[in-house]
Structures are given as C-alpha cells and as structure tokens.
Design an enzyme around this catalytic site. Structure first.
Site, PDB file in Angstrom:
ATOM      1  N   THR A  92      12.469  -4.636   1.521  1.00 51.81           N
ATOM      2  CA  THR A  92      12.282  -4.436   2.966  1.00 51.81           C
ATOM      3  C   THR A  92      12.506  -5.738   3.725  1.00 51.81           C
ATOM      4  O   THR A  92      12.218  -6.813   3.221  1.00 51.81           O
ATOM      5  CB  THR A  92      10.869  -3.919   3.286  1.00 51.81           C
ATOM      6  OG1 THR A  92      10.616  -2.742   2.547  1.00 51.81           O
ATOM      7  CG2 THR A  92      10.665  -3.639   4.761  1.00 51.81           C
ATOM      8  N   ARG A 152      10.268  10.628   0.368  1.00 56.66           N
ATOM      9  CA  ARG A 152       9.096   9.751   0.502  1.00 56.66           C
ATOM     10  C   ARG A 152       9.307   8.761   1.666  1.00 56.66           C
ATOM     11  O   ARG A 152      10.348   8.127   1.765  1.00 56.66           O
ATOM     12  CB  ARG A 152       8.876   8.985  -0.800  1.00 56.66           C
ATOM     13  CG  ARG A 152       7.763   7.919  -0.753  1.00 56.66           C
ATOM     14  CD  ARG A 152       8.297   6.534  -0.463  1.00 56.66           C
ATOM     15  NE  ARG A 152       7.274   5.496  -0.563  1.00 56.66           N
ATOM     16  CZ  ARG A 152       7.470   4.238  -0.182  1.00 56.66           C
ATOM     17  NH1 ARG A 152       8.631   3.863   0.308  1.00 56.66           N
ATOM     18  NH2 ARG A 152       6.513   3.343  -0.289  1.00 56.66           N
ATOM     19  N   GLY A 178       7.691   5.333   3.420  1.00 54.91           N
ATOM     20  CA  GLY A 178       6.723   4.255   3.277  1.00 54.91           C
ATOM     21  C   GLY A 178       6.188   3.851   4.635  1.00 54.91           C
ATOM     22  O   GLY A 178       6.191   4.635   5.587  1.00 54.91           O
ATOM     23  N   ASP A 179       5.750   2.624   4.738  1.00 51.18           N
ATOM     24  CA  ASP A 179       5.157   2.117   5.980  1.00 51.18           C
ATOM     25  C   ASP A 179       6.212   1.683   6.998  1.00 51.18           C
ATOM     26  O   ASP A 179       5.937   1.656   8.197  1.00 51.18           O
ATOM     27  CB  ASP A 179       4.238   0.930   5.673  1.00 51.18           C
ATOM     28  CG  ASP A 179       4.974  -0.195   4.932  1.00 51.18           C
ATOM     29  OD1 ASP A 179       5.892   0.110   4.138  1.00 51.18           O
ATOM     30  OD2 ASP A 179       4.634  -1.364   5.147  1.00 51.18           O
ATOM     31  N   THR A 222       5.895  -5.914   4.186  1.00 52.59           N
ATOM     32  CA  THR A 222       6.740  -5.506   3.067  1.00 52.59           C
ATOM     33  C   THR A 222       5.806  -5.320   1.874  1.00 52.59           C
ATOM     34  O   THR A 222       4.677  -5.785   1.885  1.00 52.59           O
ATOM     35  CB  THR A 222       7.829  -6.545   2.731  1.00 52.59           C
ATOM     36  OG1 THR A 222       7.198  -7.750   2.302  1.00 52.59           O
ATOM     37  CG2 THR A 222       8.699  -6.841   3.924  1.00 52.59           C
ATOM     38  N   GLY A 223       6.320  -4.666   0.852  1.00 53.60           N
ATOM     39  CA  GLY A 223       5.469  -4.430  -0.314  1.00 53.60           C
ATOM     40  C   GLY A 223       5.085  -2.966  -0.417  1.00 53.60           C
ATOM     41  O   GLY A 223       5.855  -2.081  -0.031  1.00 53.60           O
ATOM     42  N   GLY A 246       4.105   0.165   0.530  1.00 48.54           N
ATOM     43  CA  GLY A 246       3.972   0.820   1.820  1.00 48.54           C
ATOM     44  C   GLY A 246       2.828   1.801   1.915  1.00 48.54           C
ATOM     45  O   GLY A 246       2.220   1.970   2.984  1.00 48.54           O
TER      46      GLY A 246
HETATM   47  N1  GLY Z   1       7.233  -1.422   2.361  1.00 51.51           N
HETATM   48  C1  GLY Z   1       8.354  -0.647   2.100  1.00 51.51           C
HETATM   49  C2  GLY Z   1       8.063   0.651   1.490  1.00 51.51           C
HETATM   50  O1  GLY Z   1       7.007   0.826   0.895  1.00 51.51           O
HETATM   51  O2  GLY Z   1       8.900   1.518   1.568  1.00 51.51           O
END
Ligand code: GLY
Length: 307
Positions: free
Chosen positions: A167, A195, A197-198, A218-219, A221
C-alpha cells in the site's frame, strides 16, 4: 508546504514536489505522486503489477480525501484499471457518493475514459502460482465453493510480509493551507475475491482535516478498520496531542488487536503545520518527507512500537 508518504511513494515524490513548488494544490500533488506509484512495475502492492487475489485477479482499492471540505472518494475491488486513485477523485468530484466498488467502479472508470488493461504481469502471475503450489494447492480446480478452504490453506502465503500487505500513503499541505490525503493498494495478496481492506475506507486507512492534520495506514487493514485508525489519529490531534502522541495513542488502541498475531500496522501522519510522524509495529520501516525549502525529499526511519 509539505509532502509526506510511505517509503514506496519515493518514485513519485518529484512530481508532487514540483506541483506544490509551483503553487499547485495538495490534491493535485497527492494524485500525481500516487499515479506514479500505481505505474511502478516493481511495486507489487499498488496498481499495475500488484499481487492478485486467490483467483489470480489484480483487484485494486484506493481513496482520496480533501481536508478543507471533508469530501472523499473511494474505489474498491476494481479490476483492469491501473489508476484507482484518479477514479476515486472523480467519484469525489462528480458523484453524489463516496464509495463505488467492483463492477460499478469498473463501469464508472469506463465512463471516465480510463483505459482497461491487464494488470497481471507474467512475473507476478508466476509468484501467485508459486504461492499456491508451494502451499500444496497444485491441481486446485478453482471452483468458487473451494475458496474458503483455499484461503485457510493459503495462510502461509498470505502471512508472508513480503507479499501480504503493502500500500502507498501520500499526504500534502499546500501553500494555501489545504491538506489532502491519498491511499492506493492492491490489498492483501491471495485475498478472498472482493475483500476490502482499510485503504478505501475513510476513517480506517485514510483521513484528513485541514484543521488538525492527516493520517494514512499500511499493513493489516482489518485491524485499521476495526480500530478506526486514521480518523482516530486525526481526532487525537484535535484533542491537542502532538502528531507523535496521536500515533502512539492509535497504536495503543491497536495493541489488543495486533498482540499475538504475525500482523503489522504502519502509520504516516502529519499535523496541520506539516509536522510528520512515521510509526510502525514492524522493524526498520521508513517514510519520505519533503518540506518547502528542501531540494528533494528525505528518507526517515519510522518510530518502532512493540506489540
Ligand atoms: N492496508 C492495506 C490492506 O490491508 O489492504
């Protein structure tokens, strides 16, 4: 003027610096930086050549936010378009909505004149196949009913930190005092199709407000969604914390979620004066920072918090 990003924003920083230096807007700067990261074939966590989902499809998420108006645009699970950040910006400016996903996002991208293309490079396709085969999935039939068990069996692949989550975060403060923030990702590699993420979720992976500052994640999510991390950091600054204290407080919120897992979280944040903070629960992560007066950006180590 300030421009801040996760380390992988480095390939686009020159474009954002030029825009800000010439009096351009924070919004234009962050979009320009993010587009160059989305174009980077060596970055497998964002845009073109991003790692795909379980079915081998590159599925992208992005969000953009304007701190002056709190307008935002988000794109989720889009396939076949390398610049979700620009499509997210058009959602923000042209539609009465905040988020569009999947087929609707692809329809909107086409209406916007974006070029449809195959984002899966041969190199990435090989990594995807090797990941499945390395986890005993040779001969996988690919029927949808199998995906849940496939996801369980792919746990080893999806937890590889080199592959699982990447990310890009980019945020800017322009000469007019306006803040904008962008996040773009191909998400969790080998993820279940659809799916999110954040990154495309305002308040989770991305938030900014001219009055207080900005934050991008990042990381892992799923953790940022559950803790509402990006909005929390900005709210902690609203309550009077420094940008570093706000990030530490957000990590305290995340601690029970991260503890005992192999997952990490990384934050990049900026207060309304442009003071920056990079923080991580992983080891030796960096972020990039530019302030007006500097000839180019600098790479700084993130503060490491233990969980
Ligand atoms: N932080 C990116 C994700 O989890 O998709």
């Amino acid at each position: 003027m300030n421009l801040i990003g996760s380390f992988n924003a480095n390939v686009g920083m020159h474009a954002g610096i030029e825009i800000l230096s010439k009096g351009g807007s924070a919004l234009d700067a962050i979009e320009a930086v993010t587009r160059l990261v989305e174009d980077n074939p060596d970055d497998h966590s964002v845009g073109y050549s991003g790692y795909p989902n379980l079915l081998g499809e590159v599925e992208l998420d992005a969000s953009i936010m304007e701190g002056t108006t709190l307008r935002a645009g988000c794109i989720g699970a889009i396939k076949g378009y390398r610049h979700p950040i620009s499509i997210a910006r058009r959602v923000m400016t042209e539609l009465p909505h905040v988020m569009i996903v999947d087929k609707g996002a692809e329809r909107f991208a086409e209406e916007c004149g974006e070029v449809r293309e195959n984002l899966l490079t041969p190199e990435v396709e090989k990594t995807w196949r090797d990941g499945l085969e390395g986890n005993g999935m040779i001969g996988w039939s690919g029927i949808p009913e199998m995906l849940t068990s496939l996801l369980r069996r792919s746990r080893g692949v999806t937890r590889d930190p080199e592959h699982a989550t990447g990310t890009v975060d980019v945020m800017a403060l322009d000469g007019a005092g306006h803040i904008a923030s962008a996040v773009s990702t191909s998400g969790w590699a080998w993820k279940y199709p659809g799916r999110l993420g954040d990154s495309p979720i305002i308040g989770a992976g991305n938030y900014c407000d001219d009055r207080y500052g900005a934050c991008g994640c990042t990381g892992w999510g799923e953790a940022a969604i559950r803790a509402g991390t990006a909005r929390s950091v900005v709210l902690y600054m609203k309550m009077g914390m420094t940008v570093e204290a706000a990030c530490r407080e957000a990590f305290a919120d995340l601690h029970p979620l991260l503890k005992g897992t192999a997952n990490d979280m990384n934050l990049v944040a900026m207060d309304r004066h442009g003071n920056a903070c990079g923080m991580t629960s992983a080891e030796e992560r960096q972020f990039v920072v530019w302030r007006s007066g500097m000839t180019t950006y600098e790479v700084l180590p993130r503060i490491v918090v233990v969980h």
